[in-house]
Design an enzyme around this catalytic site. Sequence first.
Site, PDB file in Angstrom:
ATOM      1  N   ASN A 118       0.663  -1.293   0.090  1.00  0.00           N
ATOM      2  CA  ASN A 118       0.005  -0.106   0.098  1.00  0.00           C
ATOM      3  C   ASN A 118       1.045   1.273  -0.002  1.00  0.00           C
ATOM      4  O   ASN A 118       1.530   1.469   0.965  1.00  0.00           O
ATOM      5  CB  ASN A 118      -0.941  -0.036   1.333  1.00  0.00           C
ATOM      6  CG  ASN A 118      -1.841   0.948   1.459  1.00  0.00           C
ATOM      7  OD1 ASN A 118      -1.518   2.153   1.081  1.00  0.00           O
ATOM      8  ND2 ASN A 118      -3.067   0.808   1.755  1.00  0.00           N
TER       9      ASN A 118
ATOM     10  N   GLY B  77       0.009   4.383   0.066  1.00  0.00           N
ATOM     11  CA  GLY B  77      -0.286   5.348   1.093  1.00  0.00           C
ATOM     12  C   GLY B  77       0.533   5.149   2.458  1.00  0.00           C
ATOM     13  O   GLY B  77       0.716   6.098   3.117  1.00  0.00           O
TER      14      GLY B  77
ATOM     15  N   ASP C 238      -1.457  -5.073  10.902  1.00  0.00           N
ATOM     16  CA  ASP C 238      -2.573  -5.667  10.609  1.00  0.00           C
ATOM     17  C   ASP C 238      -3.782  -5.211  11.316  1.00  0.00           C
ATOM     18  O   ASP C 238      -3.696  -4.578  12.356  1.00  0.00           O
ATOM     19  CB  ASP C 238      -2.465  -7.247  10.967  1.00  0.00           C
ATOM     20  CG  ASP C 238      -3.458  -8.169  10.344  1.00  0.00           C
ATOM     21  OD1 ASP C 238      -3.620  -8.044   9.138  1.00  0.00           O
ATOM     22  OD2 ASP C 238      -4.349  -8.783  11.173  1.00  0.00           O
TER      23      ASP C 238
ATOM     24  N   PHE D  97     -11.538   4.760   3.657  1.00  0.00           N
ATOM     25  CA  PHE D  97     -11.863   3.462   2.787  1.00  0.00           C
ATOM     26  C   PHE D  97     -12.412   2.292   3.783  1.00  0.00           C
ATOM     27  O   PHE D  97     -12.980   2.883   4.967  1.00  0.00           O
ATOM     28  CB  PHE D  97     -10.434   2.657   2.460  1.00  0.00           C
ATOM     29  CG  PHE D  97      -9.612   2.201   3.538  1.00  0.00           C
ATOM     30  CD1 PHE D  97      -8.846   3.178   4.142  1.00  0.00           C
ATOM     31  CD2 PHE D  97      -9.428   1.068   3.945  1.00  0.00           C
ATOM     32  CE1 PHE D  97      -7.944   2.696   5.327  1.00  0.00           C
ATOM     33  CE2 PHE D  97      -8.823   0.565   4.808  1.00  0.00           C
ATOM     34  CZ  PHE D  97      -7.966   1.382   5.686  1.00  0.00           C
TER      35      PHE D  97
ATOM     36  N   HIS E 185      -7.077   4.292  14.908  1.00  0.00           N
ATOM     37  CA  HIS E 185      -6.452   2.938  15.642  1.00  0.00           C
ATOM     38  C   HIS E 185      -4.756   2.880  14.868  1.00  0.00           C
ATOM     39  O   HIS E 185      -4.179   2.408  15.551  1.00  0.00           O
ATOM     40  CB  HIS E 185      -7.111   1.843  14.960  1.00  0.00           C
ATOM     41  CG  HIS E 185      -7.716   1.558  13.617  1.00  0.00           C
ATOM     42  ND1 HIS E 185      -8.106   2.683  12.995  1.00  0.00           N
ATOM     43  CD2 HIS E 185      -7.532   0.532  12.753  1.00  0.00           C
ATOM     44  CE1 HIS E 185      -8.373   2.409  11.762  1.00  0.00           C
ATOM     45  NE2 HIS E 185      -7.961   1.005  11.437  1.00  0.00           N
TER      46      HIS E 185
HETATM   47  P1  IMP Z   1      -5.352  -4.790   6.502  1.00  0.00           P
HETATM   48  O1  IMP Z   1      -4.817  -4.381   7.728  1.00  0.00           O
HETATM   49  O2  IMP Z   1      -4.600  -3.652   5.581  1.00  0.00           O
HETATM   50  O3  IMP Z   1      -5.036  -6.113   5.971  1.00  0.00           O
HETATM   51  O4  IMP Z   1      -6.593  -4.080   6.356  1.00  0.00           O
HETATM   52  C1  IMP Z   1      -7.855  -5.004   7.101  1.00  0.00           C
HETATM   53  C2  IMP Z   1      -9.192  -4.472   6.560  1.00  0.00           C
HETATM   54  O5  IMP Z   1      -9.869  -3.958   7.908  1.00  0.00           O
HETATM   55  C3  IMP Z   1      -9.380  -3.594   5.484  1.00  0.00           C
HETATM   56  O6  IMP Z   1      -9.480  -4.120   4.343  1.00  0.00           O
HETATM   57  C4  IMP Z   1     -10.752  -2.933   5.961  1.00  0.00           C
HETATM   58  O7  IMP Z   1     -11.720  -3.809   5.785  1.00  0.00           O
HETATM   59  C5  IMP Z   1     -10.662  -2.944   7.437  1.00  0.00           C
HETATM   60  N1  IMP Z   1     -10.076  -1.540   7.842  1.00  0.00           N
HETATM   61  C6  IMP Z   1      -8.973  -1.522   8.467  1.00  0.00           C
HETATM   62  N2  IMP Z   1      -8.594  -0.343   8.893  1.00  0.00           N
HETATM   63  C7  IMP Z   1      -9.624   0.349   8.355  1.00  0.00           C
HETATM   64  C8  IMP Z   1      -9.751   1.837   8.369  1.00  0.00           C
HETATM   65  O8  IMP Z   1      -9.311   2.634   8.578  1.00  0.00           O
HETATM   66  N3  IMP Z   1     -10.965   2.268   7.730  1.00  0.00           N
HETATM   67  C9  IMP Z   1     -11.778   1.457   6.989  1.00  0.00           C
HETATM   68  N4  IMP Z   1     -11.536   0.182   7.127  1.00  0.00           N
HETATM   69  C10 IMP Z   1     -10.669  -0.487   7.998  1.00  0.00           C
END
Ligand code: IMP
Length: 202
Positions: free
Chosen positions: A9, A11, A68, A153, A181
């Site tokens: 990512n 960003g 995560d 998102f 978070h």
């Molecule tokens: P990962 O940690 O990039 O695998 O993201 C985990 C999933 O949690 C994302 O695809 C979102 O569905 C959700 N998620 C985590 N952080 C956010 C946030 O800040 N906004 C919205 N969805 C989040």
Amino acid sequence: MRVVLASGNSGKLRELGSLLAPFGFDLVSQSTLGLQTPPETGTTFAENALLKARHAAAMTNLPALADDSGIEVDALGGRPGIYSARYAGEGASDQANLRKMLDEMREIPASQRTARYQCVIAFVTTATDSAPILATGTWEGTLISEPKGLEGFGYDPIFVPSGLDRTAAELGAGEKNSLSHRGQALRALVTELQNRRKSPIQ
Ligand code: IMP
């Protein structure tokens, strides 16, 4: 010091890169090095963050950083949690995940719509680092039934952070980072890195 970011990512790379530059971290994304994310087989955010960081360190011989995150919904017994990205199925889009959430929450009254975002950031100096840093952040809120806002998102258009009357998708990036978070976990990581730098033992 070059540090691999176990995420593709861009960003995240920009955001983490500027915050960690003062520690001499030169962040490189794992996709630049041709690495893929390993299967997220852990049962907690911490396990998954750590396995991604250890994998990136093992493949590159560099220190590594991984995060995560996900959302826990009380009315769903804490689901989708670590499965947030694949809530509507493997490779599901943010939109499909959001639609499934709205569906599952349709009958849940306003008083029982509490939820929280969780994030864990793991930092390891080597693949077998026995003292990894695990920095965490939690963002409490409630879920509304009509999406609002175009920023952010994932579940942001229905997540109203505690104490606010707007969704996370109605917050600017700076405001979201100051509360979220992920922002909390990042600041906790920076604090721990500062503490270790001061400590002669580490
Ligand atoms: P990962 O940690 O990039 O695998 O993201 C985990 C999933 O949690 C994302 O695809 C979102 O569905 C959700 N998620 C985590 N952080 C956010 C946030 O800040 N906004 C919205 N969805 C989040």
